[in-house]
Write an enzyme that holds these catalytic residues in place. Structure first.
Site, PDB file in Angstrom:
ATOM      1  N   GLU A 266       0.819  -1.210   0.000  1.00 24.04           N
ATOM      2  CA  GLU A 266       0.000   0.000   0.000  1.00 24.04           C
ATOM      3  C   GLU A 266       0.855   1.263   0.000  1.00 24.04           C
ATOM      4  OE1 GLU A 266      -4.235   0.070   1.812  1.00 24.04           O
ATOM      5  OE2 GLU A 266      -2.925   0.970   3.320  1.00 24.04           O
ATOM      6  N   HIS A 287       8.807 -26.305   1.273  1.00 22.77           N
ATOM      7  CA  HIS A 287       8.111 -27.415   0.627  1.00 22.77           C
ATOM      8  C   HIS A 287       6.958 -26.917  -0.251  1.00 22.77           C
ATOM      9  CE1 HIS A 287      10.242 -30.463   3.074  1.00 22.77           C
ATOM     10  NE2 HIS A 287      10.265 -29.479   3.962  1.00 22.77           N
ATOM     11  N   LYS A 400     -13.086   2.354  -2.916  1.00 22.86           N
ATOM     12  CA  LYS A 400     -14.125   2.727  -1.949  1.00 22.86           C
ATOM     13  C   LYS A 400     -15.203   3.580  -2.617  1.00 22.86           C
ATOM     14  CE  LYS A 400     -11.141   2.788   2.161  1.00 22.86           C
ATOM     15  NZ  LYS A 400     -10.561   3.654   3.222  1.00 22.86           N
TER      16      LYS A 400
END
Length: 411
Positions: A266, A287, A400
Site C-alpha cells: 500500500e 516445501h 471505496k
C-alpha cells in the site's frame, strides 16, 4: 539487537547523489510534525491511556477486535508473535464474509465481551457493517444502548469523525489514533497497544525496543548499513527485480509477513512503480514456494528472518533403526530449524538470488518492536528512492468510491 546483512553479488552505490538526496528527504520526513509514526516509541501518553482503559475492562473474558487493514493486521501480528498469556479469548472481525462472521460471533458471550472498534475516520464501510451486526446482537442479548459504555471502546481520530461523535453520545471510552499516523503505521499506537495488554504482552518492552533502534534508522553514520540496504533495493527494483519475499523462520511470525504485505504494497505500489510483497514462512514454505524462489525467475529479493534462540525446544532422541531417525537423534528441533535456514540461505546464494539475512536474538517484545520500526522506516526510505509517496493510497480510495456508488444504486 536486530541485525541485517546483504547476501548478494550486487553492491549498492552508497555514495551516489541520488542516495544523498533521498536520505535528506527521508530525515526531514521523520522529523516532520505531519508524520508521526517514528516518534511513537516516545509517546508515553498513549501507553498511559491504553493502560487506563485496560484497567477499566481487564476482567472481560472476550476481546472482540473490529477493524480492517491496518486497524487489524498490526494487532493480530502482535498477538500471534508474542501472546496470548492472559486467558482472554480474542476474536478479530476483520472482513465482511457473512459465514465467517457467524462462526466468530458464535464463539462469543457478548455479555462478557469488550468490543474494540478501530477506525480513524469512523466511516470505514466494513467496520460500520460489523458495528451494526454487533449492536443487533447486543440487543438480542438484552443489552441496551445506555449500557454500551460497559461493552464498547473506540479507537479513532483524536478530535473528529463518527466514532468520536458516538463516543460522546454513548459515553464510551475512546483511545487515540494520532492524526499524523496512518493506519498501516499505527500498530504502536493504541490500535495495537490495547489488545496487546489484554493478551499479556509487555507493551513497554515493545516500545523500548523500537526506541533502541531509532538511531540506527535515523543517523546516516550509525545506520549506514540501513541506507545501503534501501539503495540496494532501489537499484534492484530499477533492474526489474521488483518482488519482495518476507520469510521468517518462525511460525509465530507468519502474521508479521501478512502485516508487512500491507505496509509494503500500500505504501510503495503507485504510479506504475512498486515492489510486490510475497508472504512466506520457514521451514514450511521450503516445501511449497521455495522451488519458485530458488529456480524460477530471478526477479525477487528474499528477506529471511532468523530467530537465534527459541523459548522452547524438543530433543529428537529416538531408538528407531531407520536412517532418517538415526540422523536426527543427536539433535534438538531448533538444530533442525537452524540447519534448514542455513541450508536454504547457502543454496539461494549459490543460485545467484538476492537475499537479506535478518536476525533477532529471540522472539520477545523488544525485538518485535525493532522489527516493526525497521520495516516501517525501510518502507519510507525506499519510497523516497523510487519517488512515490509512502503515506497515501489513492488506489484504495478509488475502490471505496465505486463501492459506495454501487450501494447507492442498489438501495
Amino acid at each position: 539487537m536486530l541485525n541485517w546483512k546483504l547476501r548478494s553479488s550486487h553492491k549498492a552505490k552508497v555514495n551516489s547523489p541520488e542516495l544523498e538526496k533521498a536520505m535528506s528527504s527521508y530525515l526531514k520526513t521523520l522529523a516532520s510534525p505531519e508524520i508521526g509514526f517514528f516518534g511513537l516509541p516516545n509517546r508515553k501518553d498513549l501507553v498511559e491511556e491504553s493502560q487506563k482503559v485496560f484497567n477499566q475492562f481487564k476482567n472481560k473474558k472476550y476481546f472482540v477486535h473490529v477493524g480492517i487493514g491496518g486497524s487489524a493486521l498490526g494487532p493480530e501480528m502482535l498477538l500471534s508473535s508474542l501472546g496470548n498469556g492472559s486467558g482472554v479469548q480474542f476474536v478479530f472481525i476483520n472482513n465482511i464474509d457473512p459465514d465467517d462472521m457467524c462462526r466468530k460471533l458464535d464463539k462469543v458471550d457478548l455479555k462478557e465481551a469488550l468490543i474494540y472498534v478501530v477506525s480513524k475516520s469512523g466511516t470505514t464501510a466494513e467496520t460500520v457493517a460489523a458495528m451494526a451486526i454487533l449492536m443487533n446482537a447486543l440487543k438480542d442479548a438484552g443489552i441496551k444502548e445506555n449500557q454500551y459504555k460497559d461493552h464498547f471502546v473506540f479507537c479513532t481520530d483524536p478530535v473528529k469523525g463518527e466514532l468520536r461523535r458516538l463516543s460522546k453520545e454513548w459515553n464510551v471510552a475512546t483511545l487515540e489514533i494520532p492524526s499524523n499516523v496512518g493506519g498501516r503505521y499505527s500498530v504502536l499506537t493504541p490500535v495495537g497497544l490495547l489488545p496487546a495488554l489484554f493478551s499479556g504482552i509487555n507493551i513497554q518492552d515493545i516500545l523500548e525496543g523500537a526506541e533502541d533502534i531509532q538511531r540506527h534508522l535515523s543517523d546516516p553514520k550509525i545506520g549506514a548499513s540501513f541506507f545501503e540496504l534501501a539503495q540496494w533495493l532501489k537499484e534492484l527494483h530499477d533492474q526489474g527485480i521488483n518482488q519482495t519475499v518476507l520469510m521468517p523462520y518462525s511460525s509465530l511470525l507468519k502474521d508479521f509477513s501478512a502485516w508487512f504485505v500491507q505496509l509494503w504494497a500500500e505504501s510503495l505500489g503507485k504510479s506504475g512503480k512498486g515492489l510486490t510483497p510475497i508472504p512466506a514462512y520457514g521451514a514450511t514454505d521450503q516445501h511449497s514456494q521455495m522451488q519458485l524462489f530458488m529456480e524460477g525467475p530471478n526477479d525477487k529479493v528474499l528477506m529471511l528472518i532468523e530467530v537465534e534462540k527459541f523459548h522452547n525446544d524438543y530433543s529428537l532422541k529416538n531408538s528407531l533403526s531407520g536412517e532418517a531417525f538415526k540422523n536426527l537423534a543427536p539433535f534438538k528441533l531448533s538444530d533442525l530449524m537452524k540447519a534448514e535456514f542455513e541450508g536454504t540461505l547457502t543454496a539461494l546464494q549459490e543460485n545467484g538470488r538476492h537475499v537479506v539475512h535478518l536476525q533477532i536474538p529471540s522472539l520477545q517484545e523488544e525485538y518485535v518492536g525493532q522489527l516493526i520500526l525497521f520495516a516501517e522506516c525501510l518502507t519510507v526510505m525506499v519510497g523516497e528512492l523510487i519517488k512515490v509517496d509512502p503515506f497515501n493510497q489513492p488506489g484504495v480510495e478509488a475502490g471505496k468510491k465505486y463501492a459506495n456508488a454501487w450501494l447507492k444504486n442498489h438501495q
